[in-house]
Design an enzyme around this catalytic site. Structure first.
Site, PDB file in Angstrom:
ATOM      1  N   PHE A   1       0.816  -1.226   0.000  1.00 49.57           N
ATOM      2  CA  PHE A   1       0.000   0.000   0.000  1.00 49.57           C
ATOM      3  C   PHE A   1       0.843   1.265   0.000  1.00 49.57           C
ATOM      4  O   PHE A   1       0.359   2.344  -0.329  1.00 49.57           O
ATOM      5  CB  PHE A   1      -0.949   0.010   1.216  1.00 49.57           C
ATOM      6  CG  PHE A   1      -0.320   0.453   2.501  1.00 49.57           C
ATOM      7  CD1 PHE A   1       0.295  -0.452   3.339  1.00 49.57           C
ATOM      8  CD2 PHE A   1      -0.336   1.796   2.867  1.00 49.57           C
ATOM      9  CE1 PHE A   1       0.890  -0.043   4.526  1.00 49.57           C
ATOM     10  CE2 PHE A   1       0.252   2.214   4.054  1.00 49.57           C
ATOM     11  CZ  PHE A   1       0.864   1.292   4.883  1.00 49.57           C
ATOM     12  N   LYS A   2       2.107   1.133   0.365  1.00 50.80           N
ATOM     13  CA  LYS A   2       2.940   2.334   0.473  1.00 50.80           C
ATOM     14  C   LYS A   2       3.105   3.044  -0.875  1.00 50.80           C
ATOM     15  O   LYS A   2       3.401   4.229  -0.916  1.00 50.80           O
ATOM     16  CB  LYS A   2       4.277   1.982   1.097  1.00 50.80           C
ATOM     17  CG  LYS A   2       4.070   1.581   2.562  1.00 50.80           C
ATOM     18  CD  LYS A   2       5.353   1.336   3.298  1.00 50.80           C
ATOM     19  CE  LYS A   2       5.102   1.162   4.783  1.00 50.80           C
ATOM     20  NZ  LYS A   2       4.549  -0.165   5.124  1.00 50.80           N
ATOM     21  N   ASP A   3       2.876   2.323  -1.978  1.00 47.70           N
ATOM     22  CA  ASP A   3       2.923   2.970  -3.290  1.00 47.70           C
ATOM     23  C   ASP A   3       1.903   4.105  -3.413  1.00 47.70           C
ATOM     24  O   ASP A   3       2.137   5.065  -4.139  1.00 47.70           O
ATOM     25  CB  ASP A   3       2.642   1.947  -4.393  1.00 47.70           C
ATOM     26  CG  ASP A   3       3.801   0.967  -4.591  1.00 47.70           C
ATOM     27  OD1 ASP A   3       4.963   1.371  -4.431  1.00 47.70           O
ATOM     28  OD2 ASP A   3       3.530  -0.205  -4.919  1.00 47.70           O
TER      29      ASP A   3
END
Ligand code: PLP
Length: 466
Positions: free
Chosen positions: A111-113
């Site tokens: 999810f860090k993208d």
């Protein structure tokens, strides 16, 4: 929009400066002075928007006049077009009223993208305008590093140095960082653990003299406000997809540094009907212990099957403490100074308020594996170990079956094949097509001792204009 520090002493800043600053000068974290609020009618009018259009509506008040609206729209279109699914954050149903929101369709499969693809573009935009350069220095227990590197690989005004604990990240995670080619990308493997890496980053921010005044450090860890901001969007996205805002939603969030779930708390404060937020931790459960017993106390770091949540303290929790203390920066400062020395509690009425906002659960490796296996047997759907913790906590803490429960799917199972194997599921999660050759790509990284002088000397020597 102005931003203030959670410790009450640093000067207020505008969006551009907050973007480039890590910790505030008083040691606090920046938060918006006030939050935008959307009424139900406005949120309802966002039904059917594309992800990037929705992102514009949710984030524009925070960016304000720092970036012209058209430029910001274009940036968001580019950011979310790199995701390998048209819906950007598709929802998958597990059971009646139970969902996983897949936040792992970006370039590095976690999810860090969502935040770092945007952050790289925001930084380069602002630095271009100011004719400045920064060195990004960050520590990663896995996912942040690769997402930051992918987010900054095309930045002209940024060099990026990512520290990871040597031999303590999964092979997929390491390769995702070390196989990205670029003059401005530098991977450092530190002979130590994640907290050693984080400590060196913190100290370097405190004293940047090793850079000789020729450039400055910028932070991309989850204390960077822009990351939290970008994560607010997908709470709105999930709600709108499932009948919100005319019904409320529950979210379960695999939690480490408290960034992702803090974004959910903000979405709620901004007007999105959310009736439950579940903090899901692994055995590094400082937050669960605080929520269940009003005692905030560091324990030894444990290595688990969900390494991206292996932390002793959750830095973003400070942002919640600030609100729980009526935004009294001095109270937060005192509390956290005491917390560095030993266990602390907060006043009972404040803690009760926190319990109204959040439920929590700690899930050990065995329960993580059981959940991966159970969901696979029921649905032929593979969870990564972090998401599995979210699903398990959601089931354990659920308050109302009539309310959709959405677990944030924080990583793709192919990132953590060992955990999947350990769960007893006999299929191997395949890497998505765009990463299928990951194990053939050439790696580049430097192993350094757990020693800050050596690490700083390396950075001083290797950034672009050094
Ligand atoms: C970073 C990460 C988390 C924890 O998120 P926080 O915002 O630090 O709470 C959970 N799962 C995965 C896969 C991650 O990469």
């Amino acid at each position: 929009m102005r931003y203030i520090s959670t410790r009450g002493e640093a000067p207020a800043l505008g969006f551009e400066d907050v973007l480039l600053t890590g910790l505030a000068t008083d040691g606090g974290l920046y938060v918006p002075e006030s939050l935008p609020h959307f009424d139900l009618e406005e949120i309802r009018s966002w039904r059917g928007l594309s992800y990037s259009e929705l992102a514009f509506n949710v984030m524009h008040p925070f960016v304000d006049d720092a970036i012209p609206a058209d430029d910001f729209r274009k940036m968001l279109d580019e950011t979310y077009s790199v995701f390998a699914h048209k819906a950007v954050a598709p929802l998958v149903q597990l059971d009646t009223n139970e969902w996983v929101m897949e936040l792992f369709r970006g370039p590095t499969l976690a999810f860090k993208d969502f935040a770092l693809q945007l952050l790289g573009r925001l930084l380069d935009y602002v630095l271009e305008k100011r004719k400045q350069h920064v060195v990004i220095m960050g520590a990663t227990s896995g996912d942040t590093g690769s997402a930051a590197i992918e987010g900054c690989r095309r930045c002209e005004h940024v060099d990026i140095f990512i520290l990871h604990p040597y031999q303590r990240v999964s092979e997929v995670q390491r390769r995702q960082m070390t196989t990205v080619q670029g003059e401005n990308i530098h991977n450092i493997a530190v002979r130590g653990n994640f907290d050693d890496c984080q400590r060196m980053v913190k100290e370097s921010f405190g004293n940047q003299s090793f850079l000789g005044g020729k450039t400055q450090l910028a932070a991309v860890n989850s204390i960077n406000w822009a990351r939290i901001m970008a994560q607010i969007v997908y709470y709105f996205h999930a709600s709108l997809a499932l009948g919100g805002p005319d019904r409320s939603m529950a979210f379960s969030v695999p939690t480490g540094n408290f960034g992702d779930i803090f974004a959910g708390y903000l979405a709620k404060k901004m007007g999105l009907p959310i009736s439950q937020l579940v903090i899901a931790t692994n055995r590094n459960d400082i937050l669960h212990r605080f929520m269940s017993g009003n005692k905030y106390e560091q324990h030894q770091l444990e290595h688990t099957l969900s390494p991206s949540m292996d932390i002793m303290v959750s830095s973003n929790f400070e942002r919640l403490l600030f609100d729980l203390h009526g935004r009294d920066g001095l109270a937060v400062k005192t509390l956290l100074e005491n917390a560095a020395k030993g266990p602390v509690s907060i006043e009972a009425y404040r803690w009760k308020h926190a319990r109204k906002l959040f439920d929590s659960d700690a899930v050990d490796d065995k329960a993580t594996c059981d959940t991966i296996r159970e969901i696979y047997e029921q649905n032929e759907y593979l969870l990564d170990p972090h998401t599995a913790i979210g699903v398990r906590a959601a089931r354990n803490c659920r308050r109302d079956q009539a309310v959709p429960m959405i677990t944030l799917g924080t990583a793709h199972p192919a990132k953590f094949p060992d955990a999947v194997a350990e769960s007893g599921v006999s299929v191997e999660p395949p890497l998505p097509a765009h990463m299928a050759d990951l194990f053939e790509r050439e790696e580049r990284y430097t192993v350094l001792d757990n020693n800050i002088d050596g690490v700083q000397a390396f950075i001083a020597k290797h950034w672009k204009n050094a």
